[in-house]
Design an enzyme around this catalytic site. Structure first.
Site, PDB file in Angstrom:
ATOM      1  N   LYS A   1      -4.577   7.589  -2.621  1.00  0.00           N
ATOM      2  CA  LYS A   1      -3.289   7.616  -2.496  1.00  0.00           C
ATOM      3  C   LYS A   1      -2.948   9.963  -2.745  1.00  0.00           C
ATOM      4  CE  LYS A   1       0.071   5.925  -2.320  1.00  0.00           C
ATOM      5  NZ  LYS A   1       1.667   5.304  -2.573  1.00  0.00           N
TER       6      LYS A   1
ATOM      7  N   HIS B   1       4.592  -3.705  -6.068  1.00  0.00           N
ATOM      8  CA  HIS B   1       4.574  -1.649  -7.140  1.00  0.00           C
ATOM      9  C   HIS B   1       6.513  -1.745  -7.297  1.00  0.00           C
ATOM     10  CE1 HIS B   1       4.470   1.911  -7.480  1.00  0.00           C
ATOM     11  NE2 HIS B   1       3.364   2.095  -7.183  1.00  0.00           N
TER      12      HIS B   1
ATOM     13  N   GLU C   1      -3.000  -0.252 -10.256  1.00  0.00           N
ATOM     14  CA  GLU C   1      -2.935   0.881  -9.137  1.00  0.00           C
ATOM     15  C   GLU C   1      -2.391   2.690 -10.118  1.00  0.00           C
ATOM     16  OE1 GLU C   1      -1.610  -0.825  -5.920  1.00  0.00           O
ATOM     17  OE2 GLU C   1      -2.413  -2.408  -5.798  1.00  0.00           O
TER      18      GLU C   1
HETATM   19  C1  PLP Z   1       1.524   5.233  -3.848  1.00  0.00           C
HETATM   20  C2  PLP Z   1       0.801   3.634  -3.937  1.00  0.00           C
HETATM   21  C3  PLP Z   1       0.222   3.791  -6.023  1.00  0.00           C
HETATM   22  C4  PLP Z   1       0.375   4.488  -6.470  1.00  0.00           C
HETATM   23  O1  PLP Z   1       1.597   5.030  -7.509  1.00  0.00           O
HETATM   24  P1  PLP Z   1       1.746   6.076  -8.247  1.00  0.00           P
HETATM   25  O2  PLP Z   1       3.837   5.851  -8.473  1.00  0.00           O
HETATM   26  O3  PLP Z   1       1.332   6.882  -7.993  1.00  0.00           O
HETATM   27  O4  PLP Z   1       1.789   5.334  -9.429  1.00  0.00           O
HETATM   28  C5  PLP Z   1      -0.614   2.022  -6.174  1.00  0.00           C
HETATM   29  N1  PLP Z   1       0.078   1.016  -5.325  1.00  0.00           N
HETATM   30  C6  PLP Z   1       0.111   1.284  -4.419  1.00  0.00           C
HETATM   31  C7  PLP Z   1       0.305  -0.337  -3.261  1.00  0.00           C
HETATM   32  C8  PLP Z   1       1.148   2.471  -3.661  1.00  0.00           C
HETATM   33  O5  PLP Z   1       1.653   2.702  -2.294  1.00  0.00           O
END
Ligand code: PLP
Length: 378
Positions: free
Chosen positions: A46, A174, A249
């Site tokens: 993403k 997250h 992630e």
């Molecule tokens: C956006 C997102 C990430 C990445 O997050 P960062 O802050 O860019 O490290 C990881 N996991 C999920 C489920 C996300 O929606």
């Protein structure tokens, strides 16, 4: 990269261009891999789905976090094995689930009962992570407002999944993007510890814990060094989760610092005593991250001299296409280059071609293949 190097590159590739440094990308990946020892990194596609990034990271041994059929197409195109991907979108149509399954992805995320039901037909081949919400008002982007089950309701959802005959591999969360507070991970892990203990008592065999992304990078102000940031997280994981497969992630931390934007002044105008400069990239392009991601990027101007309050606008005809309403700048000339750093995450990813202005092209530099850079949107 010094200004002359960028000028030379711009002489070849023009503007607006996003220069993607392969060395820097690899360095970010490796530093996080080292700082979070023993954690499998699933790059969050993403944040920047450029195939060059996915290919380089795949070559580094990275795993991937994908959320949509389009992102599956990107990893597929880059020949990433489906076993190295997890699907982390908490809300999916049946057609999204089957698309991922047909590719070979078998780990999915759910955060509510309706979503669990969708997996009943596939329960023999699917493992689920239950997404728990962690509130973090202090971070740049809250990723628990829209998704995630409240910590106190997580256990009930896991039991429900278990009763439906679904395999729950563990919990994911997250802590929010550009999260500068490492203790937020500990807060989340504390909830998990309690639930993992209960699961063991009930004979539910978790094998994984997913600590998400959120790792911060330096924009206008420096963040604490990565190793220091990760220390309490490592300690907690070593102490209480050493038996589990731990995954993360990261998006921004890996893609963010690797990209530098070169943009040029197309025109200027003195309006009501204020200098307006019109750039060839703007809010509908690479600076869309200013709007959606709330990020602010370090800028580099070559020219010196006395600074004045000025306006920096993008190229489109829309008045919302203003990057800075009030920024202190030296007197600039048409054709001047403006360089913006740390433009790799949530920038080109959310850019559009609004008003017929093409997105900045991406040019790979500092690469083993430097003689033939890969150009997109050329
Ligand atoms: C956006 C997102 C990430 C990445 O997050 P960062 O802050 O860019 O490290 C990881 N996991 C999920 C489920 C996300 O929606």
């Amino acid at each position: 990269m010094d200004f002359t190097t960028i000028q030379n590159l711009v002489a070849i590739y023009g503007t607006p261009t996003l220069f993607l440094s392969e060395n820097r990308l690899r360095e970010s990946y490796r530093s996080l891999k080292t700082a979070l020892h023993g954690v499998t990194l699933h790059y969050a596609v993403k944040s920047n789905a450029a195939p060059q990034i996915v290919s380089i990271l795949s070559n580094e041994g990275s795993f991937f976090d994908i959320c949509s059929n389009g992102e599956i197409d990107v990893v597929k195109e880059c020949a990433v094995a489906p076993q190295r991907c997890i699907h982390t979108h908490p809300i999916k149509r049946d057609s999204d689930i089957t698309y991922a399954l047909n590719y070979g992805v078998t780990t999915f995320v759910a955060d509510n009962e309706h979503e669990l039901n969708k997996f009943i037909p596939y329960r023999e081949k699917v493992r689920l992570l239950i997404r728990m919400s962690i509130q973090n008002p202090g971070c740049l982007v809250n990723l628990s407002h829209k998704f995630g089950v409240a910590p106190e309701k997580t256990w009930a959802l896991i039991r429900k999944a278990h009763k439906l005959g679904l395999t729950v591999a563990g919990i994911s969360f997250h802590t929010g993007s550009q999260n500068e507070n490492a203790l937020k991970y500990i807060e989340a892990l504390e909830y998990c510890r309690d639930i993992y203990r209960k699961a063991a008592l009930y004979g539910i065999n978790f094998d994984t814990i997913d600590i998400g992304g959120g790792f911060p990078i330096s924009y206008l102000t420096p963040v604490i060094p990565l190793v220091q940031f990760c220390q309490p997280i490592n300690e907690y994981l070593d102490r209480f989760f050493s038996k589990y497969h731990i995954i993360a992630e990261p998006g921004r931390f890996i893609s963010g610092p690797s990209v530098t934007l070169a943009t040029r002044i197309m025109g200027k105008s003195l309006r009501n005593g204020l200098w307006w400069y019109y750039l060839d990239d703007g809010m509908y392009g690479s600076f869309s991250g200013k709007m959606y991601d709330h990020a602010d990027y370090p800028m580099w101007v070559e020219r010196g001299g006395q600074r004045h309050s000025s306006v920096l606008a993008g190229p489109t005809c829309d008045s919302i296409d203003i990057i800075y309403n009030d920024i202190s700048l030296p007197r600039l000339e048409i054709g001047d280059l403006l360089i913006f750093k740390s433009m790799g995450a949530y920038t080109s990813a959310s850019a559009s071609n609004f008003n017929g202005f093409p997105q900045a092209k991406i040019v790979l530099i500092n690469s083993q293949n430097e003689s033939k850079p890969v150009i997109r949107n050329s």
